[in-house]
Motif scaffolding. Structure first.
Motif, PDB file in Angstrom:
ATOM      1  N   ILE A 689     -19.273 -19.344 -31.505  1.00 53.54           N
ATOM      2  CA  ILE A 689     -19.555 -18.222 -30.597  1.00 53.54           C
ATOM      3  C   ILE A 689     -20.257 -17.099 -31.349  1.00 53.54           C
ATOM      4  O   ILE A 689     -21.079 -16.369 -30.798  1.00 53.54           O
ATOM      5  N   ASN A 690     -19.909 -16.980 -32.648  1.00 60.08           N
ATOM      6  CA  ASN A 690     -20.543 -15.984 -33.522  1.00 60.08           C
ATOM      7  C   ASN A 690     -20.325 -14.553 -33.044  1.00 60.08           C
ATOM      8  O   ASN A 690     -21.211 -13.723 -33.132  1.00 60.08           O
ATOM      9  N   LYS A 691     -19.146 -14.298 -32.493  1.00 58.44           N
ATOM     10  CA  LYS A 691     -18.777 -12.941 -32.096  1.00 58.44           C
ATOM     11  C   LYS A 691     -17.343 -12.694 -32.522  1.00 58.44           C
ATOM     12  O   LYS A 691     -16.512 -13.600 -32.491  1.00 58.44           O
ATOM     13  N   GLU A 692     -17.024 -11.470 -32.901  1.00 51.22           N
ATOM     14  CA  GLU A 692     -15.674 -11.122 -33.313  1.00 51.22           C
ATOM     15  C   GLU A 692     -14.841 -10.861 -32.062  1.00 51.22           C
ATOM     16  O   GLU A 692     -15.121  -9.937 -31.300  1.00 51.22           O
ATOM     17  N   MET A 693     -13.852 -11.703 -31.819  1.00 47.59           N
ATOM     18  CA  MET A 693     -12.997 -11.491 -30.651  1.00 47.59           C
ATOM     19  C   MET A 693     -11.638 -12.124 -30.876  1.00 47.59           C
ATOM     20  O   MET A 693     -11.448 -12.960 -31.759  1.00 47.59           O
ATOM     21  N   ASP A 694     -10.700 -11.726 -30.048  1.00 44.05           N
ATOM     22  CA  ASP A 694      -9.343 -12.242 -30.075  1.00 44.05           C
ATOM     23  C   ASP A 694      -9.330 -13.663 -29.505  1.00 44.05           C
ATOM     24  O   ASP A 694     -10.214 -14.046 -28.726  1.00 44.05           O
ATOM     25  N   ILE A 695      -8.317 -14.457 -29.892  1.00 39.75           N
ATOM     26  CA  ILE A 695      -8.211 -15.816 -29.354  1.00 39.75           C
ATOM     27  C   ILE A 695      -8.077 -15.782 -27.832  1.00 39.75           C
ATOM     28  O   ILE A 695      -8.630 -16.624 -27.125  1.00 39.75           O
ATOM     29  N   PHE A 696      -7.357 -14.795 -27.307  1.00 39.15           N
ATOM     30  CA  PHE A 696      -7.236 -14.632 -25.850  1.00 39.15           C
ATOM     31  C   PHE A 696      -8.614 -14.514 -25.208  1.00 39.15           C
ATOM     32  O   PHE A 696      -8.937 -15.202 -24.230  1.00 39.15           O
ATOM     33  N   ASP A 697      -9.456 -13.634 -25.749  1.00 38.47           N
ATOM     34  CA  ASP A 697     -10.800 -13.456 -25.198  1.00 38.47           C
ATOM     35  C   ASP A 697     -11.658 -14.697 -25.415  1.00 38.47           C
ATOM     36  O   ASP A 697     -12.501 -15.048 -24.579  1.00 38.47           O
ATOM     37  N   MET A 698     -11.439 -15.354 -26.550  1.00 44.32           N
ATOM     38  CA  MET A 698     -12.178 -16.583 -26.837  1.00 44.32           C
ATOM     39  C   MET A 698     -11.914 -17.630 -25.752  1.00 44.32           C
ATOM     40  O   MET A 698     -12.822 -18.308 -25.265  1.00 44.32           O
ATOM     41  N   PRO A 707     -16.253 -11.902 -19.405  1.00 45.97           N
ATOM     42  CA  PRO A 707     -16.882 -11.105 -20.474  1.00 45.97           C
ATOM     43  C   PRO A 707     -15.827 -10.731 -21.516  1.00 45.97           C
ATOM     44  O   PRO A 707     -14.759 -10.227 -21.154  1.00 45.97           O
ATOM     45  N   PRO A 708     -16.087 -11.012 -22.789  1.00 43.91           N
ATOM     46  CA  PRO A 708     -15.062 -10.771 -23.806  1.00 43.91           C
ATOM     47  C   PRO A 708     -15.052  -9.333 -24.299  1.00 43.91           C
ATOM     48  O   PRO A 708     -16.060  -8.629 -24.248  1.00 43.91           O
ATOM     49  N   LEU A 709     -13.873  -8.914 -24.784  1.00 38.30           N
ATOM     50  CA  LEU A 709     -13.740  -7.651 -25.495  1.00 38.30           C
ATOM     51  C   LEU A 709     -13.439  -7.960 -26.954  1.00 38.30           C
ATOM     52  O   LEU A 709     -12.769  -8.946 -27.254  1.00 38.30           O
ATOM     53  N   THR A 710     -13.886  -7.106 -27.850  1.00 40.79           N
ATOM     54  CA  THR A 710     -13.487  -7.248 -29.251  1.00 40.79           C
ATOM     55  C   THR A 710     -12.066  -6.705 -29.396  1.00 40.79           C
ATOM     56  O   THR A 710     -11.564  -5.973 -28.527  1.00 40.79           O
ATOM     57  N   ARG A 711     -11.409  -7.043 -30.503  1.00 40.10           N
ATOM     58  CA  ARG A 711     -10.064  -6.507 -30.731  1.00 40.10           C
ATOM     59  C   ARG A 711     -10.103  -4.986 -30.855  1.00 40.10           C
ATOM     60  O   ARG A 711      -9.201  -4.299 -30.385  1.00 40.10           O
ATOM     61  N   ALA A 712     -11.167  -4.477 -31.471  1.00 36.75           N
ATOM     62  CA  ALA A 712     -11.291  -3.017 -31.621  1.00 36.75           C
ATOM     63  C   ALA A 712     -11.370  -2.347 -30.251  1.00 36.75           C
ATOM     64  O   ALA A 712     -10.769  -1.277 -30.017  1.00 36.75           O
ATOM     65  N   GLU A 713     -12.103  -2.956 -29.310  1.00 36.29           N
ATOM     66  CA  GLU A 713     -12.200  -2.388 -27.953  1.00 36.29           C
ATOM     67  C   GLU A 713     -10.850  -2.411 -27.253  1.00 36.29           C
ATOM     68  O   GLU A 713     -10.478  -1.452 -26.557  1.00 36.29           O
ATOM     69  N   ARG A 714     -10.088  -3.464 -27.454  1.00 35.30           N
ATOM     70  CA  ARG A 714      -8.757  -3.536 -26.827  1.00 35.30           C
ATOM     71  C   ARG A 714      -7.825  -2.467 -27.422  1.00 35.30           C
ATOM     72  O   ARG A 714      -7.045  -1.833 -26.703  1.00 35.30           O
ATOM     73  N   VAL A 715      -7.917  -2.279 -28.728  1.00 28.66           N
ATOM     74  CA  VAL A 715      -7.085  -1.256 -29.376  1.00 28.66           C
ATOM     75  C   VAL A 715      -7.436   0.134 -28.846  1.00 28.66           C
ATOM     76  O   VAL A 715      -6.551   0.948 -28.529  1.00 28.66           O
ATOM     77  N   ASN A 716      -8.712   0.441 -28.722  1.00 24.70           N
ATOM     78  CA  ASN A 716      -9.132   1.749 -28.200  1.00 24.70           C
ATOM     79  C   ASN A 716      -8.634   1.972 -26.781  1.00 24.70           C
ATOM     80  O   ASN A 716      -8.229   3.086 -26.411  1.00 24.70           O
ATOM     81  N   ASN A 717      -8.653   0.917 -25.949  1.00 23.64           N
ATOM     82  CA  ASN A 717      -8.172   1.044 -24.574  1.00 23.64           C
ATOM     83  C   ASN A 717      -6.682   1.386 -24.540  1.00 23.64           C
ATOM     84  O   ASN A 717      -6.237   2.188 -23.721  1.00 23.64           O
ATOM     85  N   VAL A 718      -5.903   0.772 -25.447  1.00 18.06           N
ATOM     86  CA  VAL A 718      -4.470   1.074 -25.504  1.00 18.06           C
ATOM     87  C   VAL A 718      -4.262   2.534 -25.911  1.00 18.06           C
ATOM     88  O   VAL A 718      -3.453   3.257 -25.315  1.00 18.06           O
ATOM     89  N   LYS A 719      -5.003   2.986 -26.915  1.00 17.26           N
ATOM     90  CA  LYS A 719      -4.820   4.362 -27.414  1.00 17.26           C
ATOM     91  C   LYS A 719      -5.205   5.402 -26.366  1.00 17.26           C
ATOM     92  O   LYS A 719      -4.632   6.480 -26.321  1.00 17.26           O
ATOM     93  N   LYS A 720      -6.153   5.056 -25.493  1.00 18.76           N
ATOM     94  CA  LYS A 720      -6.584   5.998 -24.449  1.00 18.76           C
ATOM     95  C   LYS A 720      -5.503   6.224 -23.397  1.00 18.76           C
ATOM     96  O   LYS A 720      -5.520   7.227 -22.686  1.00 18.76           O
ATOM     97  N   ARG A 721      -4.561   5.286 -23.271  1.00 18.73           N
ATOM     98  CA  ARG A 721      -3.579   5.348 -22.182  1.00 18.73           C
ATOM     99  C   ARG A 721      -2.352   6.191 -22.530  1.00 18.73           C
ATOM    100  O   ARG A 721      -1.409   6.267 -21.731  1.00 18.73           O
TER     101      ARG A 721
END
Length: 794
Positions: A689-698, A707-721
């Motif tokens: 796939i050549n993209k950095e992503m979580d196994i869940f998104d994979m 559409p996948p999210l990177t782990r960094a994007e998922r972490v930012n979403n949690v911190k925003k809440r």
């Protein structure tokens, strides 16, 4: 008082099943074994990491004598019915060749009698009705068709034990028992098919030992066609025969021994009047074991076959990983159908053999062909025939320097990415090719050659220096040689436990030879980090994986009518079936020619064929493709993404099904492991796939087009809440550290309690002190589950 319904499965075994067995007369020390693990668990490969799958384990196996299993019991807790374990027990009984099968929940026993002795196949028994050892031994004899006291005496003969604790694996036990039983019943031609690396010689030792101890067979001949096979047998498994055993050398015969180890070539001069084996009387041997019997002994007109014909009154046991079945040669034609087959596929699934990756490299001259320009001469000034040359020609009729150098470069590149000191065998087209490949590898690795000139060695039949290094190459403790270039000498019988790379640069058309070559890598040596291996294929040889004959039971190709005769092959040996002389040197058979080559003492030591040697050719890699094995041991053909999509959708019909299972799982690792068991290689999928992503998104992206999210994007979403505000300051810092760990390493690692022992989490105290910040372990796990829920919130 604890209710029976509340007892664990182990408690049921201890309080109810074990006492019932002992009351029925079973000896707890010699006849009852609990929690018998009989496979090692398949090795799953993730990138360069490996993990063991689940082992197969029987709750009880009951033995008449050690290594003669006659019953199996599957235990369940008392919340289950008495017959809840019968299907699981039956599946194990079929694998282990056991006739009496039981399930129990502590209330009684549910019996399945595979012999249907009393006209009923299944019966429910009270706890005090479990059969005695003698009753089940009588049933076992019926199952095995043992009808006389003499047959029983031989069949029940003890195994050899040396106090080391070594015992046969389940499939070796079956092979040994079936062979001894067959001989007890008078069968005189027996074929055992066991994949390379599964211990055929150890099985042969136990068979010989038991037959000698029961006075069934007294004088034994062990035949092989290579010195290394004889040496390995003598110094390892057969060493216990001590002074009863001898190795026949220089065709000198001493009739004072009981067990003889010999090369075919050491007993025959291919001259009826001088053959050494004729010094024995035809009835001298009671038993002959033929190692690697797919080789000369399978051919009706082979000179080796004369030895077997001469000792025709003896019992003959053929051992092979690859029974030869062609239109004109048949192992089973001579020995009969195998009495037991343990395949490469089964060995890999059980975890006794190493799985493999395949790296296929296509070179432009191989895939497109090469045609010399007009007037092209080779390095010796010979005019090169004007035609299109392809990979069936290369290194046989025409050698291109740049092609050899490109192969050497690709092999070196691979080892530089993995480990330059991984033991490697390069199979070449002939001895000349092996010699040139050694030089090319040496040039590509000049830094390591400067440290030790034995980094790469040519190990072929004509090279004494190389042959002397063979033992060092296969010795796991010896660092050098690292790379061996060979043609035929190492295709069989070489126990290379730590070989991690097999390079195919030879045109292998024989399924028998192909299986033998693959077998050089299938041995496991965990002490030295050998758990899987890689096949690098430059010649398209691994197309043979698609051949139904690659694995499974051997197939009889030739069928004979009642009056039909077995046809002999036109040639004594196939071109790709080498033999060696008594010193292990390859004997090269060539057709008549006007150019006889160089003759030395009657042996041809230089190849007579004309070969062009050219250079100045543009050689490039057109394509590279890595292939992986699926959960059934078959190579994944096509896209890894498509394969992953198919396997995920077999488990989960829709995205909703997957999301429900994922969110409900206490540990996401369990779902990941289930998919790994199906053969999904997440590390390789990530590269594809050549993209950095979580196994869940994979999984969601590959299987359900999300559409996948990177782990960094998922972490930012949690911190925003502002999710962490419900926790105290220290607990909040722990969760933030776990979230950062997730961003770096993925979900699997934060689910493991050991994560609390590593930086930066260990800065908050011991694991006990950390969980106390949440009010205890249960509250910590609840907080972790809520954190995961936030990570994967839509």
């Amino acid at each position: 008082m604890t209710s029976k319904k509340d007892l664990s499965e182990r408690d049921i075994c201890t309080k109810y099943i074990q006492p019932a067995l002992e009351k029925a007369g079973w000896n707890p020390l010699t006849q009852i074994r609990e929690e018998v693990t009989f496979t090692d668990g398949r090795i799953h490969v993730r990138g360069n990491l490996t993990a063991r799958g689940k082992q197969k384990r029987a709750d009880y196996i009951l033995y008449y004598k050690p290594n003669i299993p006659i019953a199996i019991i599957e235990a369940k807790d008392n919340k289950r019915s008495v017959n809840a374990g019968i299907q699981q027990a039956l599946s194990y009984a079929e694998i282990l060749d056991i006739p009496s099968v039981y399930s129990s929940n502590g209330d009684g026993f549910y019996e399945h009698d595979r012999t249907c002795t009393d006209g009923r196949i299944e019966t429910e028994l009270n706890l005090d009705e479990f059969p005695s050892p003698e009753t089940l031994w009588q049933r076992y004899k019926k199952y095995k068709c043992i009808t006389t006291e003499a047959q029983e005496r031989i069949t029940a003969q003890d195994y050899f034990f040396d106090g080391s604790g070594r015992a046969p694996r389940y499939y070796q036990q079956i092979a040994i028992n079936r062979t001894v039983e067959a001989i007890a019943k008078g069968q005189d031609r027996i074929l055992l098919t066991m994949a390379t690396g599964t211990g055929k010689t150890y099985a042969a030792f136990q068979i010989i030992y038991r037959l000698r101890k029961s006075n069934t067979k007294k004088r034994i001949l062990f035949l092989a066609d290579r010195n290394v096979l004889i040496d390995q047998a003598r110094s390892n498994d057969f060493r216990h025969f001590k002074d009863k055993m001898t190795v026949v050398k220089q065709k000198k015969i001493d009739k004072s021994y009981e067990i003889y180890l010999a090369l075919y070539q050491g007993l025959t001069n291919y001259d009826e009047d001088k053959d050494a084996y004729r010094e024995f009387s035809p009835d001298f041997f009671d038993l002959i074991v033929i190692d690697e019997c797919h080789r000369g002994s399978a051919a009706e007109d082979s000179a080796w076959h004369e030895i077997l014909r001469y000792f025709s009154t003896a019992t003959h046991i053929g051992l092979t990983a690859t029974p030869k079945e062609t239109d004109s040669i048949s192992s089973s034609e001579y020995f009969g159908d195998p009495i037991y087959t343990y395949s490469l596929k089964q060995g890999i699934q059980d975890g006794f053999l190493a799985p493999y990756k395949v790296l296929r490299v296509g070179l432009n001259v191989d895939l497109e062909g090469w045609r010399p320009e007009k007037g092209k001469t080779d390095k010796q000034g010979l005019l090169v025939d004007d035609r299109i040359y392809n990979r069936t020609d290369f290194d046989i009729n025409l050698a291109i320097d740049e092609r050899t150098e490109t192969v050497a470069r690709k092999v070196t590149e691979f080892l530089k990415k993995t480990n330059r000191f991984d033991k490697t065998i390069i199979f070449c087209a002939d001895i000349d090719h092996a010699q040139r490949m050694r030089a090319a590898i040496a040039n590509e690795n000049n830094d390591l050659m400067a440290q030790n000139s034995k980094f790469v060695m040519q190990i072929t039949g004509d090279n004494d220096e190389g042959k002397r290094e063979l033992d060092n190459f296969i010795n796991p403790a010896e660092k050098y040689p690292v790379i061996a270039t060979t043609s035929k000498l190492m295709t069989t019988g070489v126990d290379a436990q730590t070989c991690k790379l097999i390079v195919l640069d030879s045109n292998i058309g024989s399924m028998t030879e192909f299986k033998q070559i693959i077998g050089r890598g299938t041995r496991i040596n965990e002490e030295f980090g050998k758990k899987f291996f890689t096949i690098m294929d430059f010649r398209g040889v691994t197309d043979l994986f698609a051949d139904p004959a690659f694995d499974g039971d051997p197939v009889r190709v030739k069928e004979l009518g009642q009056d039909d005769e077995f046809e002999s092959p036109e040639d004594e040996l196939e071109a790709n079936e080498p033999i060696t002389d008594e010193d292990g040197e390859e004997i090269i058979f060539v057709p008549p020619t006007d150019n006889p080559g160089i003759i030395d003492g009657g042996d041809i030591i230089a190849e007579p064929r004309e070969k062009y040697y050219v250079n100045g050719v543009n050689v490039a890699v057109l394509n590279e493709r890595i292939q992986y094995m699926d959960g059934n041991g078959k190579l994944i053909i096509g896209s890894l993404k498509n394969y992953t999509r198919q396997k995920v959708r077999e488990q989960y019909q829709s995205l909703d099904d997957f999301l429900i299972k994922w969110n409900q799982a206490d540990k996401k690792r369990a779902i990941i492991n289930e998919l790994v068991e199906q053969g999904i290689v997440f590390e390789s999928l990530k590269e594809a796939i050549n993209k950095e992503m979580d196994i869940f998104d994979m999984i969601c992206h590959t299987a359900f087009d999300q559409p996948p999210l990177t782990r960094a994007e998922r972490v930012n979403n949690v911190k925003k809440r502002d999710y962490f505000t419900q926790y105290g300051e220290q607990a909040r810092k722990v969760l933030e550290a776990l979230l950062d760990k997730y961003a770096d390493e993925g979900i699997e690692n934060i689910e493991d309690m050991k994560i609390l022992q590593v930086k930066p989490l260990n800065q908050f105290g011991s694991p006990l002190e950390i969980v106390k910040l949440f009010g205890g372990k249960m509250q910590y796990l609840k907080a972790l589950a809520e954190l995961e829920k936030e990570i994967y919130a839509a």
